[in-house]
Design a protein around this motif. Structure first.
Motif, PDB file in Angstrom:
ATOM      1  N   ILE A 219      75.222  73.265  19.848  1.00  0.00           N
ATOM      2  CA  ILE A 219      75.537  72.785  18.491  1.00  0.00           C
ATOM      3  C   ILE A 219      75.009  73.766  17.443  1.00  0.00           C
ATOM      4  CG2 ILE A 219      75.038  70.972  16.815  1.00  0.00           C
ATOM      5  CD1 ILE A 219      75.075  68.974  19.132  1.00  0.00           C
ATOM      6  N   THR A 222      77.161  76.927  17.552  1.00  0.00           N
ATOM      7  CA  THR A 222      78.461  76.672  16.925  1.00  0.00           C
ATOM      8  C   THR A 222      78.344  76.634  15.410  1.00  0.00           C
ATOM      9  OG1 THR A 222      79.143  75.383  18.863  1.00  0.00           O
ATOM     10  CG2 THR A 222      80.395  75.069  16.838  1.00  0.00           C
ATOM     11  N   VAL A 298      82.256  75.462  20.692  1.00  0.00           N
ATOM     12  CA  VAL A 298      82.742  74.152  20.253  1.00  0.00           C
ATOM     13  C   VAL A 298      83.114  73.298  21.463  1.00  0.00           C
ATOM     14  CG1 VAL A 298      84.715  73.007  19.177  1.00  0.00           C
ATOM     15  CG2 VAL A 298      83.483  74.720  17.916  1.00  0.00           C
ATOM     16  N   LEU A 299      83.836  73.890  22.406  1.00  0.00           N
ATOM     17  CA  LEU A 299      84.209  73.165  23.618  1.00  0.00           C
ATOM     18  C   LEU A 299      82.969  72.792  24.437  1.00  0.00           C
ATOM     19  CD1 LEU A 299      87.306  75.294  24.707  1.00  0.00           C
ATOM     20  CD2 LEU A 299      87.286  73.153  23.416  1.00  0.00           C
ATOM     21  N   TRP A 302      81.017  69.934  22.668  1.00  0.00           N
ATOM     22  CA  TRP A 302      81.689  68.631  22.806  1.00  0.00           C
ATOM     23  C   TRP A 302      81.453  68.031  24.191  1.00  0.00           C
ATOM     24  CZ3 TRP A 302      83.855  64.887  20.040  1.00  0.00           C
ATOM     25  CH2 TRP A 302      84.673  63.982  20.691  1.00  0.00           C
ATOM     26  N   SER A 303      81.660  68.824  25.234  1.00  0.00           N
ATOM     27  CA  SER A 303      81.508  68.301  26.594  1.00  0.00           C
ATOM     28  C   SER A 303      80.055  67.987  26.918  1.00  0.00           C
ATOM     29  CB  SER A 303      82.076  69.310  27.599  1.00  0.00           C
ATOM     30  OG  SER A 303      81.406  70.553  27.484  1.00  0.00           O
ATOM     31  N   THR A 305      77.567  67.298  24.791  1.00  0.00           N
ATOM     32  CA  THR A 305      77.090  66.152  24.009  1.00  0.00           C
ATOM     33  C   THR A 305      77.608  64.851  24.588  1.00  0.00           C
ATOM     34  OG1 THR A 305      77.051  67.537  22.022  1.00  0.00           O
ATOM     35  CG2 THR A 305      76.976  65.158  21.708  1.00  0.00           C
ATOM     36  N   SER A 306      78.866  64.830  25.013  1.00  0.00           N
ATOM     37  CA  SER A 306      79.418  63.621  25.641  1.00  0.00           C
ATOM     38  C   SER A 306      78.684  63.296  26.930  1.00  0.00           C
ATOM     39  CB  SER A 306      80.912  63.822  25.911  1.00  0.00           C
ATOM     40  OG  SER A 306      81.617  64.115  24.725  1.00  0.00           O
TER      41      SER A 306
END
Length: 341
Positions: A219, A222, A298-299, A302-303, A305-306
């Motif tokens: 994060i 990014t 970014v990808l 996202w993955s 953090t999920s």
């Protein structure tokens, strides 16, 4: 006359000789990695490469957009002082203190927790090398039934013991045989190929630390990449790209007069879109590393953090990924025995 072979005692014995797992041993068998050790090396290479790009390219580029950087590198007459550029970069390398601090802490934690996950025993249940099937284990005595004779444990079901034909043991509840490592693991969560090891009872906490630290790092990276792009957008002078367009508009106004307002508005709209495309291409061509690395992170952010949120959720209800995916406690009205509220 032939004599049967004579067996002689060995001078030394290594545990690896009778080890049934598919693990990789390092440092003269003192360090044991999981079965996916090559992917573990790839994870280390990706992390180190990302840190080098972040600390060596992104952050120094971001500091150049700080106002204090320009104040220190500009003389009284407004000319640039090139000889002071290097010293000023070193002096103000920690201009964005929060970004630098979080990046350093997250980088150190991610590497430490990654290696902890890889080299710590996840909770391997020792296999039984005997060809004879072991008897069913007995329940240990408790304070309530200390006088009663021991009884066999419950066999089968989500809360009972299960017999593993590969390890020749009755593994306890919540454990599972990992087909990749070829061992039974206590409180088996899942097999992580990026860590190269199983995630179980003993290294699950370090795996969660690894997820949190890597998610925070991606994060921050990014945000740093796109902040560099945003600062470049602010500093770009659109008049530089619009000189030719302005000259074309003036030339059209001279020939068409005032009655061609609709055509001029269409032309100005087309020129605006053209300028935006030129602007986008200029950013991509001038900041290829920042744009490409920013899209990649970014990808990843996202993955990761999920995945971190998912593991935080199952930790709060004392479940493992294996139990959650299989829906062990969703049917039959069974409660989670490890959930204490």
């Amino acid at each position: 006359e032939e004599h049967p072979p004579v067996f002689t005692p060995a001078d030394s014995f290594q545990v690896k000789e009778t080890w049934m797992g598919n693990h990789v041993f390092l440092c003269n068998k003192k360090i044991m990695l999981g079965s996916d050790a090559p992917l573990f090396y790839v994870t280390n290479a990706l992390l180190i490469l990302g840190m080098l790009i972040h600390f060596g390219i992104i952050l120094p580029h971001l500091i150049q957009y700080d106002p204090r950087y320009y104040d220190e590198n500009r003389s009284d007459d407004g000319s640039s002082a090139a000889e002071n550029a290097t010293s000023s970069v070193i002096q103000h390398w920690t201009t964005h203190k929060f970004t630098i601090f979080i990046s350093i802490i997250a980088s150190i934690l991610s590497l430490i927790s990654l290696w902890k996950c890889a080299i710590i025993d996840p909770g391997i249940i020792p296999p039984n090398p005997s060809p004879v099937r072991p008897p069913v284990p007995m329940q240990p005595p408790t304070a309530t039934n200390s006088t009663e004779p021991p009884r066999p444990v419950l066999i089968g079901g989500p809360l009972g013991y299960r017999y593993c034909t590969t390890c020749n043991i009755h593994r306890p509840p919540r454990s599972k045989h990992c087909n990749s490592c070829n061992v039974c693991v206590s409180k088996f969560d899942h097999h992580c190929p990026w860590v190269g090891n199983c995630i179980g009872e003993r290294n699950h906490r370090w795996f969660f630390v690894f997820l949190v630290s890597v998610a925070i790092l991606t994060i921050v990276v990014t945000g740093s990449c796109w902040r560099v792009v945003a600062e470049c957008l602010v500093e770009m002078n659109l008049e530089e790209f619009g000189e030719d367009a302005d000259e074309d508009d003036k030339h059209e106004n001279k020939h068409h007069g005032k009655d061609d307002g609709d055509n001029n508005s269409d032309s100005s709209g087309f020129q605006h879109e053209k300028l935006e495309l030129q602007k986008l291409w200029h950013i991509i061509s001038s900041l290829p590393i920042e744009v490409g690395f920013g899209l990649f992170t970014v990808l990843c952010a996202w993955s990761l953090t999920s995945l971190t949120c998912f593991h935080a959720m199952i930790i709060t209800i004392s479940q493992t990924t294996n139990e959650r995916v299989r829906g062990v406690y969703e049917y039959g009205g069974l409660g989670i025995p490890a959930d204490e509220g």
